[in-house]
Write an enzyme that holds these catalytic residues in place. Structure first.
Site, PDB file in Angstrom:
ATOM      1  N   ILE A  95       0.833  -1.204   0.000  1.00 48.84           N
ATOM      2  CA  ILE A  95       0.000   0.000   0.000  1.00 48.84           C
ATOM      3  C   ILE A  95       0.865   1.251   0.000  1.00 48.84           C
ATOM      4  O   ILE A  95       0.571   2.222  -0.699  1.00 48.84           O
ATOM      5  CB  ILE A  95      -0.957  -0.018   1.208  1.00 48.84           C
ATOM      6  CG1 ILE A  95      -1.993  -1.138   1.052  1.00 48.84           C
ATOM      7  CG2 ILE A  95      -1.650   1.325   1.372  1.00 48.84           C
ATOM      8  CD1 ILE A  95      -2.866  -1.349   2.279  1.00 48.84           C
ATOM      9  N   SER A 123      -5.002   3.097   8.479  1.00 47.75           N
ATOM     10  CA  SER A 123      -5.521   2.225   9.514  1.00 47.75           C
ATOM     11  C   SER A 123      -5.967   0.891   8.926  1.00 47.75           C
ATOM     12  O   SER A 123      -5.540   0.501   7.837  1.00 47.75           O
ATOM     13  CB  SER A 123      -6.661   2.926  10.265  1.00 47.75           C
ATOM     14  OG  SER A 123      -7.026   2.193  11.415  1.00 47.75           O
ATOM     15  N   TYR A 162      -2.291  -5.993  16.619  1.00 44.73           N
ATOM     16  CA  TYR A 162      -2.493  -5.165  15.430  1.00 44.73           C
ATOM     17  C   TYR A 162      -3.746  -4.307  15.572  1.00 44.73           C
ATOM     18  O   TYR A 162      -3.738  -3.099  15.321  1.00 44.73           O
ATOM     19  CB  TYR A 162      -2.589  -6.064  14.195  1.00 44.73           C
ATOM     20  CG  TYR A 162      -2.656  -5.319  12.886  1.00 44.73           C
ATOM     21  CD1 TYR A 162      -1.598  -4.539  12.452  1.00 44.73           C
ATOM     22  CD2 TYR A 162      -3.788  -5.397  12.079  1.00 44.73           C
ATOM     23  CE1 TYR A 162      -1.656  -3.856  11.243  1.00 44.73           C
ATOM     24  CE2 TYR A 162      -3.856  -4.732  10.873  1.00 44.73           C
ATOM     25  CZ  TYR A 162      -2.797  -3.963  10.463  1.00 44.73           C
ATOM     26  OH  TYR A 162      -2.868  -3.290   9.268  1.00 44.73           O
ATOM     27  N   LYS A 187      -4.125  -0.104  15.761  1.00 45.27           N
ATOM     28  CA  LYS A 187      -4.919   0.648  14.789  1.00 45.27           C
ATOM     29  C   LYS A 187      -6.065   1.403  15.463  1.00 45.27           C
ATOM     30  O   LYS A 187      -6.415   2.519  15.057  1.00 45.27           O
ATOM     31  CB  LYS A 187      -5.445  -0.289  13.702  1.00 45.27           C
ATOM     32  CG  LYS A 187      -4.353  -0.826  12.785  1.00 45.27           C
ATOM     33  CD  LYS A 187      -3.545   0.295  12.145  1.00 45.27           C
ATOM     34  CE  LYS A 187      -2.528  -0.214  11.144  1.00 45.27           C
ATOM     35  NZ  LYS A 187      -1.732   0.893  10.546  1.00 45.27           N
TER      36      LYS A 187
END
Length: 280
Positions: free
Chosen positions: A18, A149, A172, A176
């Site tokens: 990303i 996020s 994780y 976030k």
């Protein structure tokens, strides 16, 4: 004319996935992109991708970019990264906090030093990078910070819980969720200075080298989305007027559909009910 002509952009985690898509897209809009990650050259990491490749792709189509190797799990490297980006291109106009670290381990087996390291990269580094870029943004009366996020910020809700729990989701998801709360808290502080702070998550999983390796999603899975959708969403959040995006915590396809960029959005939408910090 690009939407970011003459603007200085800093993207963390830009060597693959990303982050690479975001860096290349912002470069295509004329941004001078400082691409940051640990992997400078192909082969330095077990996963495919490097800063040299991302920078090369941006330059190949006429953009301007430079690679800055940095390990954001080391606090002293965060301030140093911003200094180096400013030396290369001038004060930061757009900061994209995309770098992430996670380990696919259930909590009972999670080594404490890995837990601390993940929080350093996923939560503390964005804080330190924001703190480093904000004085200049406030002084100049504008800027944009986009935090990347995940739908994992939404908790699983109360039990019972059928099936085996996913490994690594506690750490994780916790980081976030913290990042999303940080986003809106910071937006409340700095919107009045013309600085837009927002967060965006993929509506569906993105098949990156990391998610494919760890069997989160398979390459070509119909229930995935390309990284280009996240990149387009970041362009919107980085360039729209501050009053339209400040404090937005949203999903890629939801945002793109709202602006007429795509039809028939799928996956997570921010008005879905959930638990904890889930309905935004």
């Amino acid at each position: 004319m690009g939407l970011l002509d003459g603007k200085t952009v800093l993207v963390t985690g830009a060597s693959r996935g990303i982050g690479q898509a975001i860096a290349e897209r912002l470069g295509a809009e004329g941004g001078r992109v400082a691409c940051a990650a640990r992997t400078l050259s192909e082969g330095d990491h077990m996963l495919e991708g490097s800063l040299e490749r991302t920078v090369g792709n941006i330059r190949e189509v006429g953009g301007e970019a430079t690679g800055l190797a940095a390990n954001l799990s080391e606090p002293e490297e965060c301030a140093g990264l911003v200094e180096r980006a400013v030396e290369a291109y001038g004060p930061i106009d757009v900061l994209v906090n995309n770098a992430v670290l996670t380990y696919f381990t259930q909590l009972v087996d999670y080594p404490p030093h890995r837990w601390m390291r993940a929080f350093q990269v996923n939560v503390h580094a964005p804080f330190m990078l924001c703190q480093a870029v904000l004085p200049s943004m406030i002084e100049r009366g504008g800027g944009a910070i986009v935090n990347i996020s995940s739908a994992s910020a939404i908790g699983p809700g109360r039990g019972p819980y059928p099936g085996p729990p996913p490994k690594g989701r506690v750490e994780y998801g916790s980081t976030k969720a913290a990042l999303e709360r940080f986003t809106q808290g910071l937006a409340e502080e700095v919107t009045r200075f013309g600085v837009a702070v927002s967060a965006v998550s993929p509506s569906l999983p993105v098949a990156t080298p990391g998610t494919v390796l760890h069997n989160v999603i398979a390459e070509g899975d119909p229930d995935s989305e390309p990284g280009s959708l996240m990149a387009e969403a970041v362009v919107l959040l980085a360039t729209e007027p501050v009053e339209r995006v400040a404090g937005r915590v949203c999903y890629s396809q939801q945002l793109l559909a709202e602006y007429g960029r795509i039809e028939n959005p799928r996956g997570h939408m921010a008005d879905e009910p959930g638990s904890g910090y889930a309905q935004i």
